[in-house]
Design a protein around this motif. Structure first.
Motif, PDB file in Angstrom:
ATOM      1  N   VAL A 132      31.008  47.272  -3.440  1.00  0.00           N
ATOM      2  CA  VAL A 132      29.636  47.092  -3.904  1.00  0.00           C
ATOM      3  C   VAL A 132      28.699  47.567  -2.807  1.00  0.00           C
ATOM      4  N   GLY A 133      27.864  48.555  -3.115  1.00  0.00           N
ATOM      5  CA  GLY A 133      26.908  49.093  -2.137  1.00  0.00           C
ATOM      6  C   GLY A 133      27.375  50.436  -1.596  1.00  0.00           C
ATOM      7  N   ALA A 134      26.541  51.459  -1.761  1.00  0.00           N
ATOM      8  CA  ALA A 134      26.924  52.821  -1.360  1.00  0.00           C
ATOM      9  C   ALA A 134      25.883  53.432  -0.433  1.00  0.00           C
ATOM     10  N   GLY A 135      25.351  52.616   0.481  1.00  0.00           N
ATOM     11  CA  GLY A 135      24.464  53.154   1.520  1.00  0.00           C
ATOM     12  C   GLY A 135      25.321  53.750   2.634  1.00  0.00           C
ATOM     13  N   GLY A 136      24.731  53.864   3.820  1.00  0.00           N
ATOM     14  CA  GLY A 136      25.459  54.454   4.947  1.00  0.00           C
ATOM     15  C   GLY A 136      26.722  53.664   5.263  1.00  0.00           C
ATOM     16  N   ALA A 137      26.613  52.346   5.329  1.00  0.00           N
ATOM     17  CA  ALA A 137      27.765  51.520   5.677  1.00  0.00           C
ATOM     18  C   ALA A 137      28.811  51.568   4.568  1.00  0.00           C
ATOM     19  N   ASN A 199      31.980  43.880   0.040  1.00  0.00           N
ATOM     20  CA  ASN A 199      30.519  43.905  -0.050  1.00  0.00           C
ATOM     21  C   ASN A 199      29.946  44.756   1.063  1.00  0.00           C
ATOM     22  N   ALA A 200      29.257  45.851   0.685  1.00  0.00           N
ATOM     23  CA  ALA A 200      28.539  46.672   1.658  1.00  0.00           C
ATOM     24  C   ALA A 200      27.069  46.770   1.267  1.00  0.00           C
ATOM     25  N   THR A 201      26.572  45.765   0.539  1.00  0.00           N
ATOM     26  CA  THR A 201      25.134  45.651   0.294  1.00  0.00           C
ATOM     27  C   THR A 201      24.571  44.705   1.355  1.00  0.00           C
ATOM     28  N   PRO A 202      23.255  44.654   1.510  1.00  0.00           N
ATOM     29  CA  PRO A 202      22.700  43.672   2.461  1.00  0.00           C
ATOM     30  C   PRO A 202      22.683  42.250   1.908  1.00  0.00           C
ATOM     31  N   GLY A 210      21.790  35.324  -1.407  1.00  0.00           N
ATOM     32  CA  GLY A 210      22.603  35.410  -2.620  1.00  0.00           C
ATOM     33  C   GLY A 210      23.858  36.209  -2.380  1.00  0.00           C
ATOM     34  N   SER A 211      24.525  36.526  -3.479  1.00  0.00           N
ATOM     35  CA  SER A 211      25.762  37.308  -3.410  1.00  0.00           C
ATOM     36  C   SER A 211      25.679  38.417  -4.448  1.00  0.00           C
ATOM     37  N   PRO A 212      26.205  39.617  -4.135  1.00  0.00           N
ATOM     38  CA  PRO A 212      26.179  40.698  -5.136  1.00  0.00           C
ATOM     39  C   PRO A 212      27.180  40.451  -6.257  1.00  0.00           C
ATOM     40  N   VAL A 213      28.071  39.465  -6.068  1.00  0.00           N
ATOM     41  CA  VAL A 213      29.106  39.174  -7.059  1.00  0.00           C
ATOM     42  C   VAL A 213      29.035  37.690  -7.425  1.00  0.00           C
ATOM     43  N   PRO A 214      28.805  37.379  -8.714  1.00  0.00           N
ATOM     44  CA  PRO A 214      28.771  35.965  -9.106  1.00  0.00           C
ATOM     45  C   PRO A 214      30.103  35.305  -8.761  1.00  0.00           C
ATOM     46  N   PRO A 215      30.071  34.075  -8.207  1.00  0.00           N
ATOM     47  CA  PRO A 215      31.304  33.424  -7.760  1.00  0.00           C
ATOM     48  C   PRO A 215      32.343  33.250  -8.863  1.00  0.00           C
ATOM     49  N   GLU A 216      31.892  33.144 -10.098  1.00  0.00           N
ATOM     50  CA  GLU A 216      32.868  32.927 -11.181  1.00  0.00           C
ATOM     51  C   GLU A 216      33.738  34.163 -11.449  1.00  0.00           C
ATOM     52  N   TRP A 223      41.467  39.689  -2.660  1.00  0.00           N
ATOM     53  CA  TRP A 223      40.994  39.620  -1.279  1.00  0.00           C
ATOM     54  C   TRP A 223      39.541  40.075  -1.228  1.00  0.00           C
ATOM     55  N   VAL A 224      38.813  39.510  -0.273  1.00  0.00           N
ATOM     56  CA  VAL A 224      37.370  39.760  -0.191  1.00  0.00           C
ATOM     57  C   VAL A 224      36.985  40.114   1.231  1.00  0.00           C
ATOM     58  N   ALA A 225      36.337  41.277   1.403  1.00  0.00           N
ATOM     59  CA  ALA A 225      35.807  41.664   2.717  1.00  0.00           C
ATOM     60  C   ALA A 225      34.295  41.776   2.593  1.00  0.00           C
ATOM     61  N   ASP A 226      33.587  41.124   3.499  1.00  0.00           N
ATOM     62  CA  ASP A 226      32.126  41.255   3.542  1.00  0.00           C
ATOM     63  C   ASP A 226      31.785  41.940   4.848  1.00  0.00           C
ATOM     64  N   ILE A 227      30.925  42.964   4.831  1.00  0.00           N
ATOM     65  CA  ILE A 227      30.571  43.593   6.114  1.00  0.00           C
ATOM     66  C   ILE A 227      29.278  43.023   6.689  1.00  0.00           C
TER      67      ILE A 227
END
Ligand code: NAD
Length: 282
Positions: A132-137, A199-202, A210-216, A223-227
């Motif tokens: 999720v998120g397609a900016g530079g990072a 997650n590569a959104t801010p 908040g979160s870009p992905v609803p917890p449900e 597996w979940v990686a947050d940058i």
């Protein structure tokens, strides 16, 4: 062997950067003199001619290396003498090594995230991943994931043109990864079939709560990686941990990109565990 190094960071809004502390503390552990200078760029200095002059001046003044961040990662990639393969593939650099007057560009966001994955999520399935998120990072993360052999990468973006640019940047570079682009309304079906989520959104930062992905939509097998690393325990990380998911926080990428830049500039191995401990204290 060299004992003294001069390093810098070029970018805008770099005041809060942790890079000076991470590099200088690692150097001190190794008994090196290491000065890491923040070079905050004015808007006028973003002009390519001015950046070329700045790089030449840094070489003349004896800088051993430079980090580059927003908004000059792409521009600096066009100014160095040569590029490491991963940097050529993405057309953006965050690290420049000065070696006898010539300049070599690297992208340790890519190598840093890849190493973070190999260490922190070593044995996970990587066949289908949602980014999720397609900016530079996010683009650096996508190149790292493709390099790790991800088979299908779904790029979820509010701005589909950005997601499409990310997909194009992988064409001819990482052709074994099938990339699709989608908006967030497709997250339920994409995550249902995925092994992992990045997650590569801010979102998750204080300014972007908040979160870009609803917890449900999370489940224990995902597996979940947050940058995002300010804060480290984002809403997404907390929800994933509560479910028992394998989780990688943003510290892993931040520490590994700094460690690899340090290694490239000094030619010495960095103590990544000690750098991670420093990061936790900063
Ligand atoms: P950016 O603003 O260039 O890109 C973010 C992208 O996310 C944008 O294209 C935006 O449209 C998209 N987006 C925002 N909310 C979304 C949502 N809910 N769903 C789908 N897409 C959404 O930012 P960047 O430079 O790519 O950095 C992103 C974040 O990554 C930063 O905020 C920072 O926290 C983090 N980061 C971490 C490291 C690290 O080493 N751990 C390094 C760089 C960046």
């Amino acid at each position: 062997a060299r004992r003294s190094y001069l390093m810098g960071l070029l970018g805008q809004g770099i005041g809060p950067s942790l890079s000076p502390e991470l590099h200088e503390r690692e150097a001190a552990r190794q008994g090196l003199r290491y000065t890491y200078k923040l070079v905050e760029l004015s808007d006028a200095q973003l002009d390519p001619g001015r950046l070329r002059e700045l790089l030449a001046n840094a070489v003349t003044l004896g800088f051993d290396g430079l980090n580059a961040t927003h908004p000059v990662k792409q521009a600096m990639a066009t100014l160095v003498d040569d590029l490491a393969p991963e940097a050529a593939g993405i057309g953006a650099i965050n690290t420049i090594v000065v070696d006898g007057g010539s300049t070599h560009g690297h992208n340790t966001d890519i190598t840093g995230f890849a190493l973070a994955m190999r260490e922190g999520l070593a044995d996970v399935r990587r066949d289908r991943v949602v980014l999720v998120g397609a900016g530079g990072a996010g683009t650096a993360v996508a190149h790292a994931l493709a390099g790790l052999g991800v088979g299908e990468l779904s790029v979820v973006e509010t701005d589909l043109a950005r997601a499409q640019r990310l997909a194009s940047s992988l064409e001819g570079v990482r052709d074994r990864t099938a990339v699709t682009v989608a908006t967030a309304d497709r997250l339920p079906e994409l995550l249902a079939g995925a092994a992992g989520l990045v997650n590569a959104t801010p979102m998750g930062m204080v300014a972007h709560p908040g979160s870009p992905v609803p917890p449900e939509l999370l489940r224990p097998e995902l597996w979940v990686a947050d940058i995002v690393y300010r804060p480290l325990h984002t809403e997404l990380v907390r929800a994933a941990r509560a479910l028992g998911c394998q989780v990688l926080t943003g510290a892993a990428m931040a520490v590994n990109q700094a460690a690899h830049a340090f290694e490239l500039v000094t030619g010495r191995p960095a103590d990544r565990a000690a750098m991670a401990a420093d990061f936790d204290l900063l």
